[in-house]
Scaffold this motif. Structure first.
Motif, PDB file in Angstrom:
ATOM      1  N   ARG A  93     -12.365 -11.720   3.520  1.00  0.00           N
ATOM      2  CA  ARG A  93     -11.185 -12.004   2.684  1.00  0.00           C
ATOM      3  C   ARG A  93     -10.322 -10.752   2.700  1.00  0.00           C
ATOM      4  NH1 ARG A  93      -9.200 -15.044  -1.739  1.00  0.00           N
ATOM      5  NH2 ARG A  93      -8.160 -13.757  -3.312  1.00  0.00           N
ATOM      6  N   HIS A  94      -9.065 -10.935   3.087  1.00  0.00           N
ATOM      7  CA  HIS A  94      -8.148  -9.807   3.221  1.00  0.00           C
ATOM      8  C   HIS A  94      -6.928 -10.066   2.335  1.00  0.00           C
ATOM      9  CE1 HIS A  94      -5.844  -6.980   6.210  1.00  0.00           C
ATOM     10  NE2 HIS A  94      -5.775  -6.576   4.955  1.00  0.00           N
ATOM     11  N   GLU A  95      -6.804  -9.264   1.284  1.00  0.00           N
ATOM     12  CA  GLU A  95      -5.671  -9.349   0.370  1.00  0.00           C
ATOM     13  C   GLU A  95      -4.642  -8.294   0.762  1.00  0.00           C
ATOM     14  OE1 GLU A  95      -6.620  -9.341  -3.827  1.00  0.00           O
ATOM     15  OE2 GLU A  95      -8.687  -9.918  -3.333  1.00  0.00           O
ATOM     16  N   HIS A  96      -3.382  -8.713   0.794  1.00  0.00           N
ATOM     17  CA  HIS A  96      -2.267  -7.828   1.128  1.00  0.00           C
ATOM     18  C   HIS A  96      -1.344  -7.800  -0.085  1.00  0.00           C
ATOM     19  CE1 HIS A  96      -3.162  -8.419   5.532  1.00  0.00           C
ATOM     20  NE2 HIS A  96      -3.655  -9.540   5.040  1.00  0.00           N
ATOM     21  N   HIS A  97      -1.112  -6.614  -0.649  1.00  0.00           N
ATOM     22  CA  HIS A  97      -0.244  -6.457  -1.825  1.00  0.00           C
ATOM     23  C   HIS A  97       0.922  -5.543  -1.460  1.00  0.00           C
ATOM     24  CE1 HIS A  97      -3.133  -8.217  -4.698  1.00  0.00           C
ATOM     25  NE2 HIS A  97      -4.015  -7.761  -3.826  1.00  0.00           N
ATOM     26  N   PHE A  98       2.118  -5.888  -1.971  1.00  0.00           N
ATOM     27  CA  PHE A  98       3.331  -5.146  -1.674  1.00  0.00           C
ATOM     28  C   PHE A  98       4.046  -4.870  -2.997  1.00  0.00           C
ATOM     29  CE2 PHE A  98       2.152  -8.124   1.584  1.00  0.00           C
ATOM     30  CZ  PHE A  98       2.082  -7.331   2.717  1.00  0.00           C
ATOM     31  N   GLU A  99       4.058  -3.614  -3.396  1.00  0.00           N
ATOM     32  CA  GLU A  99       4.673  -3.232  -4.669  1.00  0.00           C
ATOM     33  C   GLU A  99       5.968  -2.475  -4.397  1.00  0.00           C
ATOM     34  OE1 GLU A  99       3.812  -0.340  -8.479  1.00  0.00           O
ATOM     35  OE2 GLU A  99       2.131  -0.911  -7.198  1.00  0.00           O
ATOM     36  N   ASP A 100       7.052  -2.958  -4.997  1.00  0.00           N
ATOM     37  CA  ASP A 100       8.355  -2.297  -4.873  1.00  0.00           C
ATOM     38  C   ASP A 100       8.325  -0.995  -5.667  1.00  0.00           C
ATOM     39  OD1 ASP A 100      11.004  -1.511  -4.804  1.00  0.00           O
ATOM     40  OD2 ASP A 100      11.792  -3.461  -5.399  1.00  0.00           O
ATOM     41  N   LEU A 101       8.670   0.087  -5.015  1.00  0.00           N
ATOM     42  CA  LEU A 101       8.692   1.398  -5.668  1.00  0.00           C
ATOM     43  C   LEU A 101      10.114   1.723  -6.131  1.00  0.00           C
ATOM     44  CD1 LEU A 101       6.329   3.309  -3.217  1.00  0.00           C
ATOM     45  CD2 LEU A 101       5.754   2.271  -5.424  1.00  0.00           C
ATOM     46  N   ASP A 102      10.646   0.866  -6.970  1.00  0.00           N
ATOM     47  CA  ASP A 102      11.981   1.047  -7.569  1.00  0.00           C
ATOM     48  C   ASP A 102      13.058   1.342  -6.526  1.00  0.00           C
ATOM     49  OD1 ASP A 102      11.054   0.577 -10.171  1.00  0.00           O
ATOM     50  OD2 ASP A 102      10.401   2.666 -10.353  1.00  0.00           O
ATOM     51  N   GLY A 103      13.024   0.577  -5.438  1.00  0.00           N
ATOM     52  CA  GLY A 103      14.051   0.717  -4.419  1.00  0.00           C
ATOM     53  C   GLY A 103      13.826   1.826  -3.418  1.00  0.00           C
ATOM     54  N   SER A 104      12.813   2.658  -3.617  1.00  0.00           N
ATOM     55  CA  SER A 104      12.580   3.764  -2.679  1.00  0.00           C
ATOM     56  C   SER A 104      11.592   3.396  -1.575  1.00  0.00           C
ATOM     57  CB  SER A 104      12.070   5.002  -3.423  1.00  0.00           C
ATOM     58  OG  SER A 104      10.780   4.772  -3.951  1.00  0.00           O
ATOM     59  N   GLY A 105      11.019   2.223  -1.651  1.00  0.00           N
ATOM     60  CA  GLY A 105      10.079   1.800  -0.635  1.00  0.00           C
ATOM     61  C   GLY A 105       9.044   0.841  -1.188  1.00  0.00           C
ATOM     62  N   THR A 106       7.947   0.746  -0.466  1.00  0.00           N
ATOM     63  CA  THR A 106       6.885  -0.203  -0.771  1.00  0.00           C
ATOM     64  C   THR A 106       5.537   0.486  -0.736  1.00  0.00           C
ATOM     65  OG1 THR A 106       8.170  -1.976   0.264  1.00  0.00           O
ATOM     66  CG2 THR A 106       5.795  -2.366   0.004  1.00  0.00           C
ATOM     67  N   GLN A 107       4.721   0.177  -1.723  1.00  0.00           N
ATOM     68  CA  GLN A 107       3.315   0.552  -1.641  1.00  0.00           C
ATOM     69  C   GLN A 107       2.581  -0.681  -1.127  1.00  0.00           C
ATOM     70  OE1 GLN A 107       1.168   2.832  -4.714  1.00  0.00           O
ATOM     71  NE2 GLN A 107      -0.216   1.065  -4.787  1.00  0.00           N
ATOM     72  N   MET A 108       2.035  -0.564   0.084  1.00  0.00           N
ATOM     73  CA  MET A 108       1.283  -1.657   0.690  1.00  0.00           C
ATOM     74  C   MET A 108      -0.204  -1.363   0.507  1.00  0.00           C
ATOM     75  SD  MET A 108       1.348  -3.104   4.604  1.00  0.00           S
ATOM     76  CE  MET A 108       0.444  -1.748   5.386  1.00  0.00           C
ATOM     77  N   THR A 109      -0.903  -2.302  -0.086  1.00  0.00           N
ATOM     78  CA  THR A 109      -2.341  -2.145  -0.303  1.00  0.00           C
ATOM     79  C   THR A 109      -3.079  -3.258   0.416  1.00  0.00           C
ATOM     80  OG1 THR A 109      -1.918  -1.162  -2.467  1.00  0.00           O
ATOM     81  CG2 THR A 109      -4.161  -1.954  -2.038  1.00  0.00           C
ATOM     82  N   ASP A 110      -3.997  -2.868   1.286  1.00  0.00           N
ATOM     83  CA  ASP A 110      -4.891  -3.804   1.965  1.00  0.00           C
ATOM     84  C   ASP A 110      -6.245  -3.725   1.281  1.00  0.00           C
ATOM     85  OD1 ASP A 110      -3.616  -4.877   4.523  1.00  0.00           O
ATOM     86  OD2 ASP A 110      -3.230  -2.725   4.735  1.00  0.00           O
ATOM     87  N   ARG A 111      -6.751  -4.859   0.822  1.00  0.00           N
ATOM     88  CA  ARG A 111      -8.107  -4.931   0.272  1.00  0.00           C
ATOM     89  C   ARG A 111      -8.878  -5.968   1.072  1.00  0.00           C
ATOM     90  NH1 ARG A 111      -5.412  -5.185  -5.045  1.00  0.00           N
ATOM     91  NH2 ARG A 111      -5.337  -3.026  -5.727  1.00  0.00           N
ATOM     92  N   MET A 112      -9.919  -5.510   1.719  1.00  0.00           N
ATOM     93  CA  MET A 112     -10.726  -6.406   2.546  1.00  0.00           C
ATOM     94  C   MET A 112     -12.151  -6.421   2.018  1.00  0.00           C
ATOM     95  SD  MET A 112     -11.384  -6.307   6.666  1.00  0.00           S
ATOM     96  CE  MET A 112      -9.756  -6.891   7.116  1.00  0.00           C
ATOM     97  N   THR A 113     -12.676  -7.623   1.870  1.00  0.00           N
ATOM     98  CA  THR A 113     -14.074  -7.814   1.483  1.00  0.00           C
ATOM     99  C   THR A 113     -14.758  -8.510   2.646  1.00  0.00           C
ATOM    100  OG1 THR A 113     -13.420  -8.045  -0.823  1.00  0.00           O
ATOM    101  CG2 THR A 113     -15.617  -8.836  -0.225  1.00  0.00           C
ATOM    102  N   ILE A 114     -15.865  -7.929   3.091  1.00  0.00           N
ATOM    103  CA  ILE A 114     -16.595  -8.505   4.227  1.00  0.00           C
ATOM    104  C   ILE A 114     -18.071  -8.588   3.914  1.00  0.00           C
ATOM    105  CG2 ILE A 114     -14.992  -7.835   6.053  1.00  0.00           C
ATOM    106  CD1 ILE A 114     -16.738  -5.361   6.518  1.00  0.00           C
ATOM    107  N   SER A 115     -18.667  -9.610   4.472  1.00  0.00           N
ATOM    108  CA  SER A 115     -20.110  -9.799   4.370  1.00  0.00           C
ATOM    109  C   SER A 115     -20.574 -10.372   5.700  1.00  0.00           C
ATOM    110  CB  SER A 115     -20.426 -10.760   3.223  1.00  0.00           C
ATOM    111  OG  SER A 115     -21.807 -10.983   3.137  1.00  0.00           O
TER     112      SER A 115
END
Length: 155
Positions: A93-115
């Motif tokens: 399971r691979h979750e991709h999150h994109f947080e707006d940094l108040d117009g200065s860019g994006t914080q991209m977070t990849d969370r992967m769970t593997i078994s």
């Protein structure tokens, strides 16, 4: 027990741009040229959407792998999730999150769970070999996305 990986990247581009690049299967394949990755989508489109499946074929550890994933969550431009439906893992399971940094860019977070399959042996191999390998792949892919997204911003 599943293994978890988290990679956080700061990208100087709009979240929508980063989100769209992450869902482009051609960008995905190009991010790891050494793996000879190819991607075939269930829809025929190169840009994935909710419910789409994509089958990746690539070479890792000197072995040809095949894995199919489905987009199970799609909340543009904030988040999407892909989950393996067929392939080598018991769970991926691979979750991709994109947080707006108040117009200065994006914080991209990849969370992967593997078994992995094979019980305790699979868990040990996952922790010792597969999770570190996937962490490196996710970092490479994030660097590729960052480069493309920031180049678009400058253009």
């Amino acid at each position: 027990m599943p293994a978890s990986i988290e990679i956080v990247s700061l990208i100087h581009a709009d979240p929508g741009v980063v989100f769209d690049l992450e869902l482009d299967v051609d960008v995905h394949a190009a991010s790891l040229p050494g793996s000879q990755e190819t991607a075939k989508t269930s829809s025929g489109r190169r840009q994935l959407a909710l419910g789409d499946e994509v089958t990746f074929r690539a070479r890792h550890f000197g072995v040809r792998w095949r894995m199919t994933s489905r987009i199970t969550v799609y909340e543009r431009p904030h988040r999407f999730v892909d989950e393996q439906t067929r392939g080598p893992f018991r769970v991926l399971r691979h979750e991709h999150h994109f947080e707006d940094l108040d117009g200065s860019g994006t914080q991209m977070t990849d969370r992967m769970t593997i078994s992995a399959p094979m019980g305790p042996l699979g868990a040990a191999v996952t922790r010792a070999l597969i999770a570190p390998y996937l962490r490196r792949l996710l970092k490479r892919r994030a660097a590729h996305i960052k480069c493309l997204a920031e180049a678009r911003r400058r253009a």
